[in-house]
Design a protein around this motif. Structure first.
Motif, mmCIF file in Angstrom:
data_model
loop_
_atom_site.group_PDB
_atom_site.id
_atom_site.type_symbol
_atom_site.label_atom_id
_atom_site.label_comp_id
_atom_site.label_asym_id
_atom_site.label_seq_id
_atom_site.Cartn_x
_atom_site.Cartn_y
_atom_site.Cartn_z
ATOM 1 N N ARG A 13 0.849 -1.198 0.000
ATOM 2 C CA ARG A 13 0.000 0.000 0.000
ATOM 3 C C ARG A 13 0.882 1.245 0.000
ATOM 4 N N ALA A 58 0.271 3.975 1.426
ATOM 5 C CA ALA A 58 0.253 4.576 2.755
ATOM 6 C C ALA A 58 1.240 3.913 3.701
ATOM 7 N N GLY A 77 -5.756 1.478 -3.180
ATOM 8 C CA GLY A 77 -4.606 2.128 -2.566
ATOM 9 C C GLY A 77 -3.308 1.362 -2.690
#
Length: 359
Positions: free
Chosen positions: A219, A221, A339
């Motif tokens: 991901r 993030a 994502g």
């Protein structure tokens, strides 16, 4: 014989022993001289000489036959099936052909020197590197006499068979070069095209970036600033070694890093190749293919540990030090709807060291 020219006159001064380097003794070791020359059978019997010559060129032509057999075995016992039995048969019969070719040349050459060429012993006095012009001319005459005595220029059957055997012995190696690359198949039409194979990797549009070696997708993030992540295409984790896991990984391996977006120097045509400061570059050094795996956070430099090439991650991985000739290829990336980081496309240039067909 004072009128004769002493060929070693200009060297005798260097032969005189120095008081600090040698001692002249009154009873030096006696020179045992050479043993009496013993004639061989081929020297005494012309029929034996004829048999020896025939044996020599027969062995040379036998070497030619071995080389031809090695080439034929390459074609008669193919290895495209991948079966271990076929591979063993291919290696066995090609090896037997090459062994026969080289062994026959060796035996013939030894028999030639022992039975046909003159075997008179000769001792040559040590002398300086540069001799007189007369000496150098005499050396040329020695080669001419050797050619005459060995029969290389006169015995055409021996000479021609030797040349044929030497030329034929190289042919199997030339033919075997074809086997270094796989053959094209309907399912893989570029399997035998090294240019295409080196120009493309597993990466495809939308393919997720995954941790090496687990294959767990990444991901955006989860990638922190200053981190460096070793990345492979997600489908690669499920590929077996028999299906080319190592070959594909060697080309598709990537190093993922995250910087402050404002630190990146990106041209207009590469503005969308990164995502929020996350960039991905090939891990294969463009010098000789070593893994570029050392990342310096403060300077944003990548270091190749083999030959110390350094690449600037902030400026398109350009070379700033070392023998590498071009920047690391960049993998265009973005994120999908969930994502996860995905590839926009394959690399736009070949990865690794430059090769003869790099465009």
């Amino acid at each position: 014989m004072a009128h004769e020219v002493d060929a070693l006159e200009h060297e005798r001064e260097s032969w005189k022993p120095s008081s600090g380097l040698a001692v002249v003794v009154s009873d030096p070791v006696r020179n045992p001289e050479l043993p009496p020359h013993r004639e061989r059978m081929t020297d005494k019997d012309p029929a034996a000489m004829t048999r020896a010559v025939r044996t020599i060129f027969t062995l040379f032509y036998l070497s030619v036959a071995g080389s031809i057999w090695a080439i034929a075995a390459y074609m008669l016992f193919p290895i495209e099936s991948g079966q271990i039995v076929d591979i063993r048969a291919n290696n066995l019969f090609i090896g037997l052909g090459i062994a026969l070719a080289l062994l026959a040349i060796g035996i013939a050459a030894i028999h030639w020197s022992k039975a046909v060429m003159p075997d008179k012993e000769h001792v040559e006095d040590r002398h300086a590197t540069r001799g007189r012009d007369e000496t150098r001319a005499a050396a040329i005459e020695v080669f001419e006499v050797a050619n005459e005595e060995s029969g290389f220029g006169r015995r055409t059957m021996v000479r021609n068979s030797l040349i044929a055997a030497l030329v034929a012995s190289v042919a199997p190696a030339v033919v075997l070069f074809r086997g270094l690359a796989p053959f094209n198949t309907p399912t893989n039409p570029i399997a035998g095209d090294p240019v295409a194979l080196l120009s493309h990797t597993m990466w495809e549009p939308g393919m997720r970036l995954a941790h090496d070696p687990t294959g767990e997708p990444i991901r955006a993030a989860d990638v922190t600033i200053g981190s460096a992540v070793h990345v492979i295409p997600q489908p690669l984790a499920g590929l077996s070694h028999e299906d080319g896991y190592l070959e594909e990984k060697a080309k598709a391996i990537v190093l993922l890093m995250r910087l402050q977006p404002e630190d990146l120097i990106e041209p207009a045509d590469r503005a969308d190749w990164s995502y929020d400061g996350i960039v991905a570059y090939s891990k294969v050094c463009t010098h000789v293919g070593c893994p570029v795996a050392l990342y310096e956070q403060l300077t944003h430099h990548l270091l190749c540990p083999c030959h110390q090439s350094q690449f600037d991650v902030t400026d398109q991985a350009k070379v700033i030090f070392g023998p590498a000739a071009r920047p690391l290829p960049q993998l265009p990336i973005t994120v999908d709807a969930d994502g996860y980081l995905v590839a926009r496309s394959d690399f736009t240039e070949p990865v690794g060291p430059s090769f003869w067909e790099r465009h």
